[in-house]
Design a protein around this motif. Structure first.
Motif: not given
Length: 216
Positions: A68-74, A76-84, A110-113
């Motif tokens: 119920t609470e995965m929406h709370r997760q944000r 990690i700094a730099g993760a989105v740009d680096s992995i893409n 994950l897709r949402e971020i």
């Protein structure tokens, strides 16, 4: 020509988990999660009397968080740009230890971020799951990233030729978690991790067998 493959964990590698879990326990359950304890054994205590939360209840709470609470997760700094950026020259697979019925929610989360890659759910050690991924992708080189030492042990046992990066994305945990002996490196920020991963993937080389594995 085969592309290299990055296999990444999610919690504390791509997304924060322990801090939002801690906040939820405090807000909704009257439980204090002492991150400075460095362990789950006595880290969770009922706030009204200080007693330790029983291990069975800890697992129930963890399951409740992911239900119920995965929406709370944000991220990690730099993760989105680096992995893409890595995905521009390599295949990417997310190997996350959740029950299979949570696969769709994790994929959506994950897709949402901005992290939109195949998600594989797993229970227990990741070594056998790694072998299946290697058979599926047939990569020129592979890198595995995870925050848990026992997962590096598992992958090192089953697929020792895979490069292994021990990565702990939550700064509050850094002082509590020693570098995994069965990982080839320990880096905790994506700026440095991206360069290391890129070098290993583009090398086209298999990882060296570590002394721990030789002795095993």
């Amino acid at each position: 020509m085969a592309r290299p493959l990055l296999i990444s964990d999610c919690d504390e590698v791509l997304m924060h988990m322990v801090v939002p879990f801690q906040q939820w326990l405090d807000d909704d359950h009257g439980i204090h999660f002492d991150l400075d304890s460095g362990t789950f054994v006595d880290a969770l205590r009922h706030k009204h009397d200080g007693t330790v939360v029983e291990q069975g209840q800890v697992w129930e709470l963890l399951n409740g968080f992911f239900d119920t609470e995965m929406h709370r997760q944000r991220a990690i700094a730099g993760a989105v740009d680096s992995i893409n950026r890595i995905a521009e020259f390599a295949d990417v697979a997310i190997l996350t230890n959740l029950m299979d019925h949570r696969n769709a929610r994790r994929t959506q989360q994950l897709r949402e971020i901005g992290i939109d890659f195949p998600v594989y759910t797993n229970q227990g050690g990741k070594g056998e799951a790694m072998l299946k991924l290697l058979a599926e992708y047939q990569p020129s080189a592979a890198v595995f990233v995870d925050d848990l030492e026992h997962q590096h042990d598992s992958v090192g046992e089953h697929a020792p030729h895979v490069w292994r990066l021990h990565f702990v994305g939550e700064p509050l945990l850094w002082k509590h978690i020693k570098p995994a002996r069965s990982a080839h490196a320990r880096l905790d920020e994506w700026a440095a991790a991206e360069s290391w991963v890129k070098e290993k993937l583009l090398s086209g080389e298999a990882a060296p067998v570590l002394e721990e594995e030789n002795n095993g």
